[in-house]
Design a protein around this motif. Structure first.
Motif, short mmCIF file in Angstrom:
data_model
loop_
_atom_site.label_atom_id
_atom_site.label_comp_id
_atom_site.label_asym_id
_atom_site.label_seq_id
_atom_site.Cartn_x
_atom_site.Cartn_y
_atom_site.Cartn_z
N LEU A 191 -0.66 -10.11 -3.81
CA LEU A 191 -0.55 -9.33 -2.58
C LEU A 191 0.21 -10.15 -1.54
CD1 LEU A 191 -1.64 -6.51 -1.88
CD2 LEU A 191 -3.57 -7.61 -0.77
N PRO A 192 1.45 -9.77 -1.19
CA PRO A 192 2.23 -10.57 -0.24
C PRO A 192 1.66 -10.58 1.18
CG PRO A 192 3.39 -8.52 -0.77
CD PRO A 192 2.21 -8.61 -1.69
N GLU A 193 0.94 -9.52 1.54
CA GLU A 193 0.26 -9.47 2.83
C GLU A 193 -0.92 -8.51 2.73
OE1 GLU A 193 2.44 -6.37 5.62
OE2 GLU A 193 3.89 -7.86 4.91
N GLN A 194 -1.94 -8.75 3.54
CA GLN A 194 -3.15 -7.92 3.46
C GLN A 194 -2.99 -6.67 4.32
OE1 GLN A 194 -6.38 -10.71 4.36
NE2 GLN A 194 -6.81 -10.82 2.18
N SER A 195 -2.22 -5.74 3.77
CA SER A 195 -1.96 -4.47 4.44
C SER A 195 -1.60 -3.44 3.38
CB SER A 195 -0.79 -4.63 5.43
OG SER A 195 0.41 -4.89 4.71
N ILE A 196 -1.59 -2.16 3.78
CA ILE A 196 -1.18 -1.11 2.85
C ILE A 196 0.27 -1.32 2.44
CG2 ILE A 196 -0.92 1.37 2.51
CD1 ILE A 196 -3.81 0.53 2.71
N LYS A 197 1.09 -1.77 3.39
CA LYS A 197 2.48 -2.10 3.06
C LYS A 197 2.52 -3.19 1.99
CE LYS A 197 6.67 -4.15 5.03
NZ LYS A 197 7.32 -4.67 6.26
N GLY A 198 1.64 -4.19 2.12
CA GLY A 198 1.58 -5.25 1.12
C GLY A 198 1.25 -4.73 -0.26
N VAL A 199 0.33 -3.75 -0.33
CA VAL A 199 -0.02 -3.12 -1.61
C VAL A 199 1.20 -2.41 -2.19
CG1 VAL A 199 -1.46 -1.40 -2.76
CG2 VAL A 199 -2.44 -2.86 -0.97
N LEU A 200 1.91 -1.68 -1.34
CA LEU A 200 3.11 -0.97 -1.77
C LEU A 200 4.15 -1.95 -2.34
CD1 LEU A 200 4.93 1.52 -2.02
CD2 LEU A 200 5.47 1.27 0.42
N VAL A 240 3.69 6.91 0.73
CA VAL A 240 4.68 6.47 -0.26
C VAL A 240 3.98 5.94 -1.51
CG1 VAL A 240 6.57 4.86 -0.73
CG2 VAL A 240 6.38 5.94 1.53
N LEU A 241 2.90 5.19 -1.30
CA LEU A 241 2.15 4.60 -2.40
C LEU A 241 1.54 5.68 -3.29
CD1 LEU A 241 1.29 1.81 -3.49
CD2 LEU A 241 -0.70 1.94 -1.99
N LYS A 242 0.96 6.70 -2.67
CA LYS A 242 0.37 7.79 -3.44
C LYS A 242 1.43 8.55 -4.25
CE LYS A 242 -3.56 8.71 -0.34
NZ LYS A 242 -4.15 9.66 0.64
N LYS A 243 2.56 8.81 -3.60
CA LYS A 243 3.64 9.52 -4.29
C LYS A 243 4.18 8.70 -5.46
CE LYS A 243 7.97 11.98 -3.45
NZ LYS A 243 9.03 12.33 -2.48
N LEU A 244 4.29 7.40 -5.25
CA LEU A 244 4.76 6.50 -6.30
C LEU A 244 3.80 6.52 -7.49
CD1 LEU A 244 7.06 4.44 -6.80
CD2 LEU A 244 5.55 2.68 -5.85
N GLY A 245 2.51 6.49 -7.21
CA GLY A 245 1.51 6.55 -8.27
C GLY A 245 1.60 7.82 -9.08
N GLU A 246 1.82 8.95 -8.40
CA GLU A 246 1.94 10.24 -9.08
C GLU A 246 3.19 10.27 -9.96
OE1 GLU A 246 1.93 13.25 -6.13
OE2 GLU A 246 -0.13 12.88 -5.48
N GLU A 247 4.32 9.83 -9.40
CA GLU A 247 5.58 9.87 -10.14
C GLU A 247 5.57 8.97 -11.37
OE1 GLU A 247 8.54 8.85 -7.28
OE2 GLU A 247 8.60 10.86 -6.37
N GLU A 248 4.95 7.80 -11.23
CA GLU A 248 4.94 6.82 -12.32
C GLU A 248 3.71 6.95 -13.21
OE1 GLU A 248 7.34 4.73 -13.10
OE2 GLU A 248 8.60 5.31 -11.40
#
Length: 290
Positions: A226-235, A274-282
Motif C-alpha cells: 500500500l503506497p499510502e493509507q488512503s482509498i487512492k492508495g488502494v487503487l 474507480v476502484l469498484k468499477k475496476l473490480g467489476e471489469e476485471e
C-alpha cells in the motif's frame, strides 16, 4: 519459501527437458534434481558435517545421510525417474531396513520428482501408515509441493512428524466442511482472516475509511503493498497488481493510468468509484483492512 519455490520450478523444467536422461541415470537425478532441492531446503550439500553420501548401514549403503548435531537424523535413498516409488514397495522397504537396523527414525525416498518421507518404525503400524509426506513435483500444484517439501528443510525437519500431522488434520477438516456444503472461498477466507482485523469488500466501503492494508483474491487472499493509507492508495496498489498480471498494450495502458492517478489529487469517494468499477471489469475481488 521463495528459494524452494524457484528450485521446484527448475526441477520441473529439467525433468520436462531431459526425462530420458533421468529415467536411465540415477547419478544425474542425484546431482541435478535431488541436490537442487536439498540445497534450496537449506542443507549444505557439499559439507560432510551435514550431508554424507554412501553412508554404510548393516543392510548396505544409503545414498545419503542427513546429519544434525553430529548424528544421523535421516537416510535418503535415491532412484532414477523410471522407478515408480509410489507403486513399488521394495524401495520403501529397503529404506526402512536401513533406518531400522541403524536406529535412525526417519527416511526419505525420492526419484527426483516424487518425494516420500517415512517414520521408519512404530509398533503396531504398517509402513504405509508411517508415510509422513508424499509430494509429486510433476503432478501436484506448486504451492502444495512447496509446503510439503518445506517440512524437510534443515530448520524444520526435526518437526516434520508434527507438521505433517497438522497438515493432515487441516486437509481432513477442509474436506469434511466441503462435504457439508461450505464453499472453498468461504473456507479460505476464514483460514486467511487475521485476528483483530476488520476486512471489508470494496463494495461495502463508504469512502470515509482509512485503509491499513489491501487484498486481492488469487486462489487465496494476497496482500498488496500500500503506497499510502488512503482509498487512492488502494487503487494504486490494485493497478500495480493488474499491470504485473497483464502484457503488451494492456499493461502499458494500466501503467499510464497508474502514473496519471499517482500525480493528481483524487477525492476518496471518486477513487472508490474507480476502484469498484475496476473490480467489476476485471472480475477481481478486492478487500480492505480498516
Amino acid at each position: 519459501m521463495e528459494g524452494l519455490r524457484k528450485a521446484v520450478v527448475r526441477v520441473r523444467r529439467k525433468i520436462a527437458s531431459h526425462r530420458k536422461l533421468y529415467e536411465k541415470n540415477e547419478e544425474a537425478v542425484k546431482q541435478h534434481l535431488i541436490g537442487e532441492i536439498f540445497q534450496a531446503l537449506g542443507w549444505d550439500w557439499n559439507n560432510p558435517e551435514e550431508v554424507r553420501p554412501e553412508e554404510r548401514t548393516e543392510d548396505g549403503r544409503a545414498d545419503y545421510a542427513l546429519i544434525l548435531n553430529g548424528s544421523v537424523f535421516a537416510y535418503v535413498e535415491a532412484k532414477n525417474l523410471s522407478v515408480n516409488i509410489l507403486k513399488r514397495d521394495e524401495p520403501l522397504r529397503q529404506l526402512a531396513r536401513y533406518c531400522f537396523n541403524s536406529g535412525v527414525k526417519y527416511g526419505i525416498l525420492t526419484n527426483g520428482a516424487v518425494w516420500i518421507a517415512i517414520k521408519a518404525f512404530e509398533e503396531g503400524s504398517s509402513l504405509h501408515d508411517r508415510i509422513l509426506i508424499s509430494a509429486n513435483i510433476e503432478k501436484e500444484p506448486l504451492e502444495k509441493v512447496v509446503l510439503k517439501l518445506s517440512f524437510l528443510s534443515k530448520s524444520r525437519i526435526v518437526e516434520m512428524e508434527r507438521l505433517s500431522s497438522l497438515l493432515r488434520a487441516l486437509e481432513l477438516s477442509f474436506s469434511g466442511l466441503r462435504r457439508e456444503g461450505y464453499s472453498d472461498d468461504m473456507l479460505l477466507s476464514y483460514l486467511t482472516s487475521r485476528e483483530g482485523s476488520s476486512t471489508i469488500p470494496v463494495e461495502e466501503l463508504s469512502g470515509n475509511e482509512t485503509p491499513r492494508a489491501a487484498y486481492v483474491y488469487e486462489g487465496g487472499w494476497k496482500l498488496l503493498p500500500l503506497p499510502e493509507q488512503s482509498i487512492k492508495g488502494v487503487l494504486l496498489s490494485v493497478l500495480l497488481y493488474l499491470e504485473k498480471r497483464s502484457q503488451g498494450r494492456k499493461a502499458e495502458e494500466i501503467r499510464k493510468a497508474y502514473e496519471h492517478i499517482r500525480r493528481i489529487q483524487l477525492e476518496p469517494k471518486t477513487a472508490l468509484e474507480v476502484l469498484k468499477k475496476l473490480g467489476e471489469e476485471e472480475k477481481l475481488r478486492i478487500s480492505v483492512e480498516v
